[in-house]
Design a protein around this motif. Structure first.
Motif, PDB file in Angstrom:
ATOM      1  N   GLU A   1      55.024  14.940 -28.739  1.00 58.16           N
ATOM      2  CA  GLU A   1      56.091  14.838 -27.571  1.00 58.16           C
ATOM      3  C   GLU A   1      57.003  13.732 -27.392  1.00 58.16           C
ATOM      4  OE1 GLU A   1      55.093  14.891 -22.645  1.00 58.16           O
ATOM      5  OE2 GLU A   1      53.529  14.733 -24.103  1.00 58.16           O
ATOM      6  N   LYS A   2      56.654  12.571 -28.097  1.00 57.60           N
ATOM      7  CA  LYS A   2      57.366  11.361 -28.181  1.00 57.60           C
ATOM      8  C   LYS A   2      58.558  11.595 -29.105  1.00 57.60           C
ATOM      9  CE  LYS A   2      53.989   7.814 -26.950  1.00 57.60           C
ATOM     10  NZ  LYS A   2      53.029   6.785 -27.247  1.00 57.60           N
ATOM     11  N   MET A   3      58.318  12.147 -30.056  1.00 51.46           N
ATOM     12  CA  MET A   3      59.208  12.656 -31.297  1.00 51.46           C
ATOM     13  C   MET A   3      60.275  13.608 -30.575  1.00 51.46           C
ATOM     14  SD  MET A   3      56.686  12.821 -34.479  1.00 51.46           S
ATOM     15  CE  MET A   3      58.002  13.120 -35.960  1.00 51.46           C
TER      16      MET A   3
ATOM     17  N   PHE B 234      51.831  23.208 -33.480  1.00 51.20           N
ATOM     18  CA  PHE B 234      53.629  23.364 -33.327  1.00 51.20           C
ATOM     19  C   PHE B 234      54.491  23.878 -34.405  1.00 51.20           C
ATOM     20  CE2 PHE B 234      57.394  20.467 -33.293  1.00 51.20           C
ATOM     21  CZ  PHE B 234      57.741  20.975 -32.086  1.00 51.20           C
ATOM     22  N   CYS B 235      54.290  23.631 -35.672  1.00 51.97           N
ATOM     23  CA  CYS B 235      55.010  24.556 -36.595  1.00 51.97           C
ATOM     24  C   CYS B 235      54.842  25.876 -36.565  1.00 51.97           C
ATOM     25  CB  CYS B 235      54.584  24.065 -37.974  1.00 51.97           C
ATOM     26  SG  CYS B 235      55.466  22.181 -38.335  1.00 51.97           S
ATOM     27  N   ASP B 236      53.703  26.282 -36.209  1.00 47.22           N
ATOM     28  CA  ASP B 236      53.612  27.835 -36.167  1.00 47.22           C
ATOM     29  C   ASP B 236      54.397  28.362 -35.000  1.00 47.22           C
ATOM     30  OD1 ASP B 236      51.798  27.964 -38.049  1.00 47.22           O
ATOM     31  OD2 ASP B 236      49.967  27.778 -36.807  1.00 47.22           O
ATOM     32  N   GLN B 237      54.515  27.810 -33.793  1.00 41.19           N
ATOM     33  CA  GLN B 237      55.323  27.870 -32.920  1.00 41.19           C
ATOM     34  C   GLN B 237      56.989  28.046 -33.070  1.00 41.19           C
ATOM     35  OE1 GLN B 237      54.522  29.167 -29.919  1.00 41.19           O
ATOM     36  NE2 GLN B 237      52.405  29.220 -30.336  1.00 41.19           N
ATOM     37  N   ILE B 238      57.232  27.188 -34.151  1.00 44.90           N
ATOM     38  CA  ILE B 238      58.670  27.136 -34.602  1.00 44.90           C
ATOM     39  C   ILE B 238      58.990  28.251 -35.336  1.00 44.90           C
ATOM     40  CG2 ILE B 238      60.213  25.647 -35.849  1.00 44.90           C
ATOM     41  CD1 ILE B 238      59.080  23.268 -35.214  1.00 44.90           C
TER      42      ILE B 238
ATOM     43  N   ASP C 112      70.105  20.663 -26.325  1.00 50.07           N
ATOM     44  CA  ASP C 112      69.998  22.098 -26.402  1.00 50.07           C
ATOM     45  C   ASP C 112      68.795  22.075 -27.515  1.00 50.07           C
ATOM     46  OD1 ASP C 112      72.088  23.246 -25.205  1.00 50.07           O
ATOM     47  OD2 ASP C 112      73.558  22.603 -26.745  1.00 50.07           O
ATOM     48  N   LEU C 113      68.636  21.314 -28.511  1.00 55.42           N
ATOM     49  CA  LEU C 113      67.385  21.521 -29.387  1.00 55.42           C
ATOM     50  C   LEU C 113      66.096  21.014 -28.667  1.00 55.42           C
ATOM     51  CD1 LEU C 113      65.944  22.043 -31.976  1.00 55.42           C
ATOM     52  CD2 LEU C 113      66.802  19.937 -32.798  1.00 55.42           C
ATOM     53  N   LYS C 114      66.296  19.791 -27.673  1.00 52.14           N
ATOM     54  CA  LYS C 114      65.172  19.342 -27.296  1.00 52.14           C
ATOM     55  C   LYS C 114      64.424  20.320 -26.049  1.00 52.14           C
ATOM     56  CE  LYS C 114      65.711  15.118 -25.874  1.00 52.14           C
ATOM     57  NZ  LYS C 114      65.897  14.040 -25.070  1.00 52.14           N
ATOM     58  N   GLU C 115      65.413  21.062 -25.477  1.00 58.88           N
ATOM     59  CA  GLU C 115      65.189  21.937 -24.432  1.00 58.88           C
ATOM     60  C   GLU C 115      64.362  23.162 -25.261  1.00 58.88           C
ATOM     61  OE1 GLU C 115      67.156  24.795 -20.936  1.00 58.88           O
ATOM     62  OE2 GLU C 115      68.368  23.259 -22.005  1.00 58.88           O
ATOM     63  N   ALA C 116      64.777  23.602 -26.315  1.00 54.65           N
ATOM     64  CA  ALA C 116      64.170  24.625 -26.992  1.00 54.65           C
ATOM     65  C   ALA C 116      62.718  24.366 -27.325  1.00 54.65           C
ATOM     66  CB  ALA C 116      64.968  25.037 -28.066  1.00 54.65           C
ATOM     67  N   LEU C 117      62.598  22.950 -28.130  1.00 53.41           N
ATOM     68  CA  LEU C 117      61.380  22.538 -28.518  1.00 53.41           C
ATOM     69  C   LEU C 117      60.212  22.083 -27.686  1.00 53.41           C
ATOM     70  CD1 LEU C 117      62.582  20.305 -31.605  1.00 53.41           C
ATOM     71  CD2 LEU C 117      61.889  22.676 -31.458  1.00 53.41           C
ATOM     72  N   VAL C 118      60.563  21.671 -26.489  1.00 57.62           N
ATOM     73  CA  VAL C 118      59.489  21.182 -25.472  1.00 57.62           C
ATOM     74  C   VAL C 118      58.668  22.465 -25.062  1.00 57.62           C
ATOM     75  CG1 VAL C 118      59.202  20.610 -23.167  1.00 57.62           C
ATOM     76  CG2 VAL C 118      60.723  19.313 -24.395  1.00 57.62           C
ATOM     77  N   PRO C 119      59.250  23.636 -24.756  1.00 63.67           N
ATOM     78  CA  PRO C 119      58.280  24.679 -24.394  1.00 63.67           C
ATOM     79  C   PRO C 119      57.441  25.272 -25.457  1.00 63.67           C
ATOM     80  CG  PRO C 119      60.465  25.400 -24.434  1.00 63.67           C
ATOM     81  CD  PRO C 119      60.495  23.981 -24.422  1.00 63.67           C
ATOM     82  N   LEU C 120      57.909  25.017 -26.712  1.00 59.78           N
ATOM     83  CA  LEU C 120      57.112  25.294 -28.168  1.00 59.78           C
ATOM     84  C   LEU C 120      56.022  24.339 -28.138  1.00 59.78           C
ATOM     85  CD1 LEU C 120      60.039  26.051 -30.622  1.00 59.78           C
ATOM     86  CD2 LEU C 120      58.907  27.714 -29.176  1.00 59.78           C
ATOM     87  N   LEU C 121      56.240  23.242 -27.936  1.00 60.36           N
ATOM     88  CA  LEU C 121      55.188  22.315 -27.969  1.00 60.36           C
ATOM     89  C   LEU C 121      53.861  22.432 -26.894  1.00 60.36           C
ATOM     90  CD1 LEU C 121      53.723  19.577 -29.231  1.00 60.36           C
ATOM     91  CD2 LEU C 121      55.369  18.350 -27.516  1.00 60.36           C
TER      92      LEU C 121
END
Length: 202
Positions: free
Chosen positions: A134-136, A170-174, A144-153
């Protein structure tokens, strides 16, 4: 006699149809290879994922001529410069295919590069948990990327029956996110192929 003639006509039409289908398919592959269509659509899709744009950013000729300082590389540019991605292409060209596992691996390495070290010794801890992830993500300078990754996390965190470490989940979600996006890119390419075949048929 009539049925025999009809059978011969049917066989002739079928053979002609198959021959024309092979010719049109070969023509489409030739055009796709010459124009590097698959690689272009892959670049469009990944650029849309990482930067919210459908193409790689390029410095203008006026900027290069004046010797102005180039703007920082976008996430998509960094992605395609990565040695794992360069290894998939030849002669400096963009690859036409990137697996979901490779995409997730390279993206996480880029995230680590963009993240200040969390440990006192200046190193990123080996056993990365959800708080560290979450910190990373919060340190990413790309809305744009942050907005996409937060719900994946959050999806990885809330998966009740998921197995593996936080990083693995997390990588599985990516990977799933990438696969869904590539389905959309495949739709773009199919529509382009249909237009090419339709134009050739006339």
């Amino acid at each position: 006699m009539l049925s025999s003639n009809m059978l011969e006509i049917a066989i002739g039409v079928t053979i002609t149809y198959l021959f024309m289908a092979l010719v049109v398919t070969a023509f489409n592959e030739l055009v796709a290879s010459f124009t590097k269509a698959r690689a272009k659509y892959l670049v469009m899709g990944i650029s849309k994922l990482l930067d919210g744009k459908s193409e790689l950013a390029k410095a203008s000729k006026s900027q290069r001529g004046r010797g102005e300082k180039a703007s920082p590389p976008t996430w998509a540019e960094q992605f395609f410069r990565h040695h794992l991605i360069n290894g998939l292409s030849r002669n400096g060209e963009k690859p036409s295919y990137v697996s979901s596992q490779t995409f997730a691996m390279v993206l996480f390495q880029l995230i680590r590069r963009a993240t200040p070290p969390q440990a006192p010794n200046g190193k990123i801890p080996g056993n990365i948990g959800f708080e560290e992830l979450e910190k990373m993500i919060g340190a990413i300078q790309n809305d744009d990327l942050k907005e996409a990754l937060v719900p994946l996390l959050e999806e990885a965190r809330s998966a009740l029956h998921a197995k593996g470490s936080a990083l693995k989940r997390f990588c599985d979600q990516i990977e799933t996110w990438y696969d869904h996006s590539m389905d959309r890119v495949s739709g773009w390419y199919k529509r382009r192929t249909q237009a090419t075949l339709l134009a050739f048929s006339f």
